[in-house]
Design a protein around this motif. Structure first.
Motif, mmCIF file in Angstrom:
data_model
loop_
_atom_site.group_PDB
_atom_site.id
_atom_site.type_symbol
_atom_site.label_atom_id
_atom_site.label_comp_id
_atom_site.label_asym_id
_atom_site.label_seq_id
_atom_site.Cartn_x
_atom_site.Cartn_y
_atom_site.Cartn_z
ATOM 1 N N ALA A 89 33.220 47.302 34.905
ATOM 2 C CA ALA A 89 33.780 46.176 35.116
ATOM 3 C C ALA A 89 34.102 45.541 36.635
ATOM 4 C CB ALA A 89 35.257 46.039 34.415
ATOM 5 N N GLY A 90 34.042 44.476 36.910
ATOM 6 C CA GLY A 90 34.123 43.868 38.289
ATOM 7 C C GLY A 90 33.119 42.909 38.782
ATOM 8 N N TYR A 91 32.940 43.042 39.990
ATOM 9 C CA TYR A 91 31.948 42.018 40.680
ATOM 10 C C TYR A 91 30.858 42.879 41.520
ATOM 11 C CZ TYR A 91 30.427 38.222 43.910
ATOM 12 O OH TYR A 91 29.747 37.379 44.727
ATOM 13 N N GLY A 92 29.780 43.146 41.001
ATOM 14 C CA GLY A 92 28.832 44.297 41.608
ATOM 15 C C GLY A 92 27.774 43.800 41.958
ATOM 16 N N HIS A 93 27.021 44.536 42.722
ATOM 17 C CA HIS A 93 25.761 44.051 43.316
ATOM 18 C C HIS A 93 24.794 45.413 43.558
ATOM 19 C CE1 HIS A 93 23.189 42.289 47.018
ATOM 20 N NE2 HIS A 93 22.698 42.129 45.986
ATOM 21 N N LEU A 94 23.859 45.402 42.601
ATOM 22 C CA LEU A 94 22.809 46.451 42.488
ATOM 23 C C LEU A 94 21.558 46.116 42.465
ATOM 24 C CD1 LEU A 94 22.320 46.073 39.378
ATOM 25 C CD2 LEU A 94 24.306 47.757 39.045
ATOM 26 N N ALA A 95 20.647 47.351 42.393
ATOM 27 C CA ALA A 95 18.963 47.122 42.580
ATOM 28 C C ALA A 95 18.490 47.930 41.389
ATOM 29 C CB ALA A 95 18.533 47.641 43.828
ATOM 30 N N ASP A 96 17.108 47.462 40.888
ATOM 31 C CA ASP A 96 16.910 48.226 39.951
ATOM 32 C C ASP A 96 15.136 47.811 40.022
ATOM 33 O OD1 ASP A 96 15.989 49.511 37.434
ATOM 34 O OD2 ASP A 96 17.859 48.783 36.489
ATOM 35 N N GLN A 97 14.331 48.415 39.138
ATOM 36 C CA GLN A 97 12.857 48.010 39.070
ATOM 37 C C GLN A 97 12.372 48.162 37.790
ATOM 38 O OE1 GLN A 97 11.390 50.964 41.848
ATOM 39 N NE2 GLN A 97 10.906 52.500 40.411
ATOM 40 N N ILE A 98 10.926 47.311 37.392
ATOM 41 C CA ILE A 98 10.375 47.498 36.106
ATOM 42 C C ILE A 98 8.774 47.872 36.730
ATOM 43 C CG2 ILE A 98 9.506 46.067 34.587
ATOM 44 C CD1 ILE A 98 11.701 44.238 34.785
ATOM 45 N N ARG A 138 30.822 47.401 44.666
ATOM 46 C CA ARG A 138 31.569 46.747 43.591
ATOM 47 C C ARG A 138 32.834 46.427 43.848
ATOM 48 N NH1 ARG A 138 33.947 48.798 38.291
ATOM 49 N NH2 ARG A 138 33.769 50.687 39.314
ATOM 50 N N TRP A 139 33.476 45.284 43.727
ATOM 51 C CA TRP A 139 34.885 45.013 43.757
ATOM 52 C C TRP A 139 35.468 45.241 42.169
ATOM 53 C CZ3 TRP A 139 37.032 44.355 48.213
ATOM 54 C CH2 TRP A 139 36.254 43.733 49.383
ATOM 55 N N VAL A 140 36.486 45.846 42.180
ATOM 56 C CA VAL A 140 37.263 45.993 40.934
ATOM 57 C C VAL A 140 38.820 45.790 41.359
ATOM 58 C CG1 VAL A 140 37.483 48.445 41.435
ATOM 59 C CG2 VAL A 140 37.850 47.670 39.158
ATOM 60 N N ILE A 141 39.481 45.329 40.292
ATOM 61 C CA ILE A 141 40.753 44.761 40.376
ATOM 62 C C ILE A 141 41.587 46.226 40.230
ATOM 63 C CG2 ILE A 141 42.806 44.239 38.793
ATOM 64 C CD1 ILE A 141 41.711 41.669 40.114
ATOM 65 N N ASN A 142 42.721 46.005 41.331
ATOM 66 C CA ASN A 142 43.513 47.142 41.678
ATOM 67 C C ASN A 142 44.946 46.714 40.830
ATOM 68 O OD1 ASN A 142 45.530 48.619 42.713
ATOM 69 N ND2 ASN A 142 44.904 48.614 44.816
ATOM 70 N N ASN A 143 44.998 47.298 39.798
ATOM 71 C CA ASN A 143 46.108 46.745 39.024
ATOM 72 C C ASN A 143 47.631 46.758 39.366
ATOM 73 O OD1 ASN A 143 44.529 46.444 36.858
ATOM 74 N ND2 ASN A 143 44.497 48.586 36.111
ATOM 75 N N ALA A 144 47.901 47.844 40.619
ATOM 76 C CA ALA A 144 49.156 47.835 40.996
ATOM 77 C C ALA A 144 49.476 46.823 41.756
ATOM 78 C CB ALA A 144 49.273 49.144 41.797
ATOM 79 N N TYR A 145 48.507 46.052 42.364
ATOM 80 C CA TYR A 145 49.056 44.691 43.322
ATOM 81 C C TYR A 145 48.377 43.728 42.755
ATOM 82 C CZ TYR A 145 50.441 48.825 45.996
ATOM 83 O OH TYR A 145 51.031 50.155 46.459
ATOM 84 N N SER A 146 48.247 43.348 41.511
ATOM 85 C CA SER A 146 47.883 42.191 40.749
ATOM 86 C C SER A 146 48.438 41.838 39.930
ATOM 87 C CB SER A 146 46.232 42.594 40.190
ATOM 88 O OG SER A 146 45.420 42.916 41.305
ATOM 89 N N ASP A 147 48.770 40.471 39.579
ATOM 90 C CA ASP A 147 49.565 39.937 38.545
ATOM 91 C C ASP A 147 49.170 38.462 38.374
ATOM 92 O OD1 ASP A 147 51.656 39.003 36.917
ATOM 93 O OD2 ASP A 147 53.007 40.637 37.684
ATOM 94 N N GLU A 148 49.057 38.096 37.106
ATOM 95 C CA GLU A 148 48.841 36.555 36.783
ATOM 96 C C GLU A 148 50.182 35.885 36.575
ATOM 97 O OE1 GLU A 148 45.263 35.220 36.904
ATOM 98 O OE2 GLU A 148 45.469 37.083 37.957
ATOM 99 N N PHE A 149 51.301 36.567 36.431
ATOM 100 C CA PHE A 149 52.564 35.768 36.284
ATOM 101 C C PHE A 149 52.616 34.786 34.834
ATOM 102 C CE2 PHE A 149 52.743 36.402 41.089
ATOM 103 C CZ PHE A 149 53.328 37.627 41.022
ATOM 104 N N ASN A 150 52.078 35.448 34.050
ATOM 105 C CA ASN A 150 52.122 34.576 32.475
ATOM 106 C C ASN A 150 53.292 34.967 31.691
ATOM 107 O OD1 ASN A 150 49.511 32.946 33.352
ATOM 108 N ND2 ASN A 150 48.226 34.705 32.590
#
Length: 421
Positions: A374-383, A30-42
């Motif tokens: 939270a983030g951008y993830g890739h996982l597996a499951d089953q039914i 999973r990718w998750v935001i690193n707050n210390a080096y992220s800014d939207e400059f809003n």
């Protein structure tokens, strides 16, 4: 979403509106935001928890000096407005700007920025670096002394919107110029060596560039573009231009076996180059239509196991920034006897619940919920059902639910069929 808002309101935009995000994560990651080096400059000023309006150890390269007065935050951008220095200071006659991260712990991960370069012969840059420290032991050059030291530099992009009087000048206007450097201060007093690889022929070896050009006719000063690097490990960095793979560098190992092994700080700055001539004129530096670099945002990501938390060095304040487009996508399905195995991707700015549902003839025949971070993830499951035929002509859908259990996104239903021979 923020990108939609920008498309409607910003007069600075024309093209290059592609949604920016890291590469598809591997299964279980999973990718998750690193707050210390992220800014939207809003806001209307630099976030002092994250940024300096100057460089800790460097005044700039003459004739451009880093001047805090060039830096501002307005209209959703961090802006650096280059100008003539009000009072010339020895070799310095031009005011450039430097925004440097407070943190000096940026390490393996994904780093991206969306910006629009100025149209003068000063760079608009995005890069990481660290300080010189003593070199421990004997290096690959065979040197071992108390004096020697080393540092690292990852130039994600150096863009120049002006016309440089060198054959390679067009590269800086029409694409993404990136480099990796390993600096070495040798045993002899005053000696300094640079071991470089990258697309930038002015400062690198000019190799390993693949798709690092903007569309024909476009230049870096015309539009906002997204420049990124995936610092994968001690030896390898991948580069991306507007979400497209732009090249891969195997970092030079002339000095040591694993050179990219120390954390760095982040730099967003404008400067003059010794090889970047002619210098901008006073008239160009006074022209606000061409003298400014606009940084829309900078984002950094940890790469972690999909079910693990990322240890933030700087906690988030307030609501999560609007980074990801909430979505779910079924990637693969495989029916093994009475069990449906599947994998899926999801994106979300906040922790959510996934409702995994199997329907048949518009009726739900199976459902389960899973907590997603939270983030951008890739996982597996089953039914698992009673028998394989129960799956025939069913549809698998994954819904993302908010804390109030409202559906905020759903995957495209995927049909499941049983192959009966």
């Amino acid at each position: 979403m923020k990108l939609i808002k920008l498309a409607l309101t910003s007069s600075l935009l024309t093209t290059s509106l592609a949604y920016a995000k890291p590469p598809e994560p591997e299964l279980g990651k999973r990718w998750v935001i690193n707050n210390a080096y992220s800014d939207e400059f809003n806001g209307n000023s630099l976030d002092k928890r994250k940024w300096l309006d100057h460089h800790r150890t460097w005044k700039g390269r003459p004739p451009a000096m880093f001047d805090p007065s060039t830096v501002s935050v307005q209209n959703g951008n961090m802006q650096i407005t280059n100008k003539m220095l009000e009072k010339p200071n020895k070799k310095f006659t031009i005011s450039g700007g430097a925004v440097q991260s407070i943190g000096q712990t940026a390490y393996h991960g994904f780093y991206e920025s969306r910006f629009k370069a100025s149209r003068i012969n000063m760079s608009t840059t995005f890069w990481l670096s660290n300080r010189n420290v003593p070199f421990e032991g004997k290096n690959h050059l065979g040197q071992d002394c108390e004096r020697d030291g080393w540092s690292m530099e990852l130039d994600i992009v150096e863009a120049v919107g002006g016309v440089i009087d060198k054959a390679f000048g067009a590269n800086f206007r029409q694409g993404m110029q990136y480099n990796t450097h390993v600096w070495y201060s040798g045993c002899e007093k005053g000696s300094r060596s640079r071991f470089s690889k990258g697309a930038n022929v002015a400062e690198g070896d000019g190799t390993q560039a693949f798709n690092n050009k903007l569309p024909k006719g476009e230049e870096v000063w015309q539009n906002f573009n997204t420049y990124a690097a995936w610092w994968k490990d001690e030896n390898e960095v991948d580069f991306y231009l507007n979400d497209g793979f732009a090249g891969r560098i195997q970092v030079d190992t002339s000095l040591l076996e694993k050179p990219y092994s120390r954390p760095m700080s982040m730099q967003l700055l404008t400067e003059t180059y010794d090889w970047g001539r002619p210098l901008p004129t006073p008239e160009q530096l006074a022209d606000n239509s061409i003298n400014t670099s606009y940084y829309d945002w900078v984002r950094s990501y940890y790469y972690v196991d999909v079910d693990k938390d990322a240890v933030q060095q700087l906690e988030r304040v307030g609501k999560a920034d609007d980074i990801f487009v909430e979505s779910a996508t079924v990637k693969t399905t495989k029916l093994v006897r009475d069990t449906l195995q599947f994998t899926y991707l999801y994106e979300t700015d906040e922790d959510v619940t996934a409702l995994i549902e199997l329907t048949k003839d518009s009726q739900s025949i199976y459902s389960q919920t899973v907590k997603l971070k939270a983030g951008y993830g890739h996982l597996a499951d089953q039914i698992k059902l009673t028998k394989a035929m129960d799956f025939d002509n069913s549809q698998l859908t994954i819904h993302l639910l908010s804390n109030s259990q409202q559906k905020i996104a759903s995957s495209k239903p995927v049909k499941v069929s049983v192959n009966v021979k």
